[in-house]
Design a protein around this motif. Structure first.
Motif, PDB file in Angstrom:
ATOM      1  N   ILE A  68      -9.838  -8.628  -7.973  1.00 51.03           N
ATOM      2  CA  ILE A  68      -8.913  -8.734  -6.857  1.00 51.03           C
ATOM      3  C   ILE A  68      -9.676  -8.689  -5.763  1.00 51.03           C
ATOM      4  CG2 ILE A  68      -6.925  -7.713  -5.823  1.00 51.03           C
ATOM      5  CD1 ILE A  68      -5.670  -7.299  -8.283  1.00 51.03           C
ATOM      6  N   LEU A  69      -9.558  -9.394  -4.702  1.00 55.14           N
ATOM      7  CA  LEU A  69     -10.508  -9.346  -3.581  1.00 55.14           C
ATOM      8  C   LEU A  69      -9.903  -8.618  -2.404  1.00 55.14           C
ATOM      9  CD1 LEU A  69     -11.618 -13.194  -3.721  1.00 55.14           C
ATOM     10  CD2 LEU A  69     -12.772 -11.206  -4.531  1.00 55.14           C
ATOM     11  N   ALA A  70      -8.405  -8.523  -2.157  1.00 48.46           N
ATOM     12  CA  ALA A  70      -7.702  -7.877  -1.029  1.00 48.46           C
ATOM     13  C   ALA A  70      -6.563  -7.703  -1.470  1.00 48.46           C
ATOM     14  CB  ALA A  70      -7.999  -8.662   0.237  1.00 48.46           C
ATOM     15  N   VAL A  71      -6.189  -6.377  -1.120  1.00 47.41           N
ATOM     16  CA  VAL A  71      -4.584  -6.172  -1.120  1.00 47.41           C
ATOM     17  C   VAL A  71      -4.033  -5.644  -0.079  1.00 47.41           C
ATOM     18  CG1 VAL A  71      -3.149  -4.540  -2.589  1.00 47.41           C
ATOM     19  CG2 VAL A  71      -5.188  -5.396  -3.578  1.00 47.41           C
ATOM     20  N   THR A  72      -2.698  -5.929   0.285  1.00 45.55           N
ATOM     21  CA  THR A  72      -1.806  -5.579   1.318  1.00 45.55           C
ATOM     22  C   THR A  72      -0.343  -5.260   0.811  1.00 45.55           C
ATOM     23  OG1 THR A  72      -1.092  -7.738   2.155  1.00 45.55           O
ATOM     24  CG2 THR A  72      -2.924  -6.682   3.014  1.00 45.55           C
ATOM     25  N   GLY A  73       0.392  -4.304   1.216  1.00 49.40           N
ATOM     26  CA  GLY A  73       1.706  -4.379   0.949  1.00 49.40           C
ATOM     27  C   GLY A  73       2.286  -2.948   1.056  1.00 49.40           C
ATOM     28  N   GLY A  74       3.689  -2.875   0.700  1.00 48.48           N
ATOM     29  CA  GLY A  74       4.427  -1.845   1.269  1.00 48.48           C
ATOM     30  C   GLY A  74       6.004  -2.042   1.070  1.00 48.48           C
ATOM     31  N   PRO A  75       6.683  -1.492   2.005  1.00 43.90           N
ATOM     32  CA  PRO A  75       7.987  -1.788   1.780  1.00 43.90           C
ATOM     33  C   PRO A  75       8.286  -3.060   2.531  1.00 43.90           C
ATOM     34  CG  PRO A  75       7.766   0.354   2.906  1.00 43.90           C
ATOM     35  CD  PRO A  75       6.456  -0.303   2.620  1.00 43.90           C
ATOM     36  N   CYS A  76       9.216  -3.980   1.822  1.00 49.40           N
ATOM     37  CA  CYS A  76       9.808  -5.136   2.816  1.00 49.40           C
ATOM     38  C   CYS A  76      10.524  -4.625   3.836  1.00 49.40           C
ATOM     39  CB  CYS A  76      10.697  -5.904   1.733  1.00 49.40           C
ATOM     40  SG  CYS A  76       9.715  -6.536   0.270  1.00 49.40           S
ATOM     41  N   PRO A  77      10.378  -5.233   5.044  1.00 50.68           N
ATOM     42  CA  PRO A  77      11.070  -4.982   6.057  1.00 50.68           C
ATOM     43  C   PRO A  77      12.615  -5.090   6.154  1.00 50.68           C
ATOM     44  CG  PRO A  77       9.221  -6.376   6.571  1.00 50.68           C
ATOM     45  CD  PRO A  77       9.414  -6.207   5.324  1.00 50.68           C
ATOM     46  N   GLY A  78      13.283  -3.988   6.423  1.00 51.40           N
ATOM     47  CA  GLY A  78      14.711  -3.921   6.249  1.00 51.40           C
ATOM     48  C   GLY A  78      15.295  -3.863   4.738  1.00 51.40           C
TER      49      GLY A  78
END
Length: 81
Positions: A68-78
């Motif tokens: 896995i080269l890059a990860v982003t994430g978090g809560p879905c807006p709204g």
């Protein structure tokens, strides 16, 4: 709802590994999108948290996976929660 997006040269293998880790965390899968036309491929996983670990911990586990080269994430807006 939360999301994780990662890039990889082996999208199917890494998707299977990421989903296995999602299951171990006790999260519920709500959606998957694979964009194989790019190099490296982009994979998005949408999920509901509430398992045995925090969403940030699961993202950190993804970041440590070889391939896995890059990860982003978090809560879905709204749609947090």
């Amino acid at each position: 709802m939360y999301f994780a997006i990662f890039r990889t040269e082996s999208p199917l293998d890494m998707l299977v590994r990421a989903l296995a880790e999602l299951d171990r965390a006790g999260f519920a899968l709500t959606g998957v999108h694979l964009a194989p036309g790019t190099a490296p491929a982009e994979v998005r996983i949408d999920y509901a948290a509430g398992g045995t670990v925090a969403p940030e911990t699961w993202l950190a586990r993804l970041e440590r996976m070889p391939g896995i080269l890059a990860v982003t994430g978090g809560p879905c807006p709204g749609l947090e929660g």
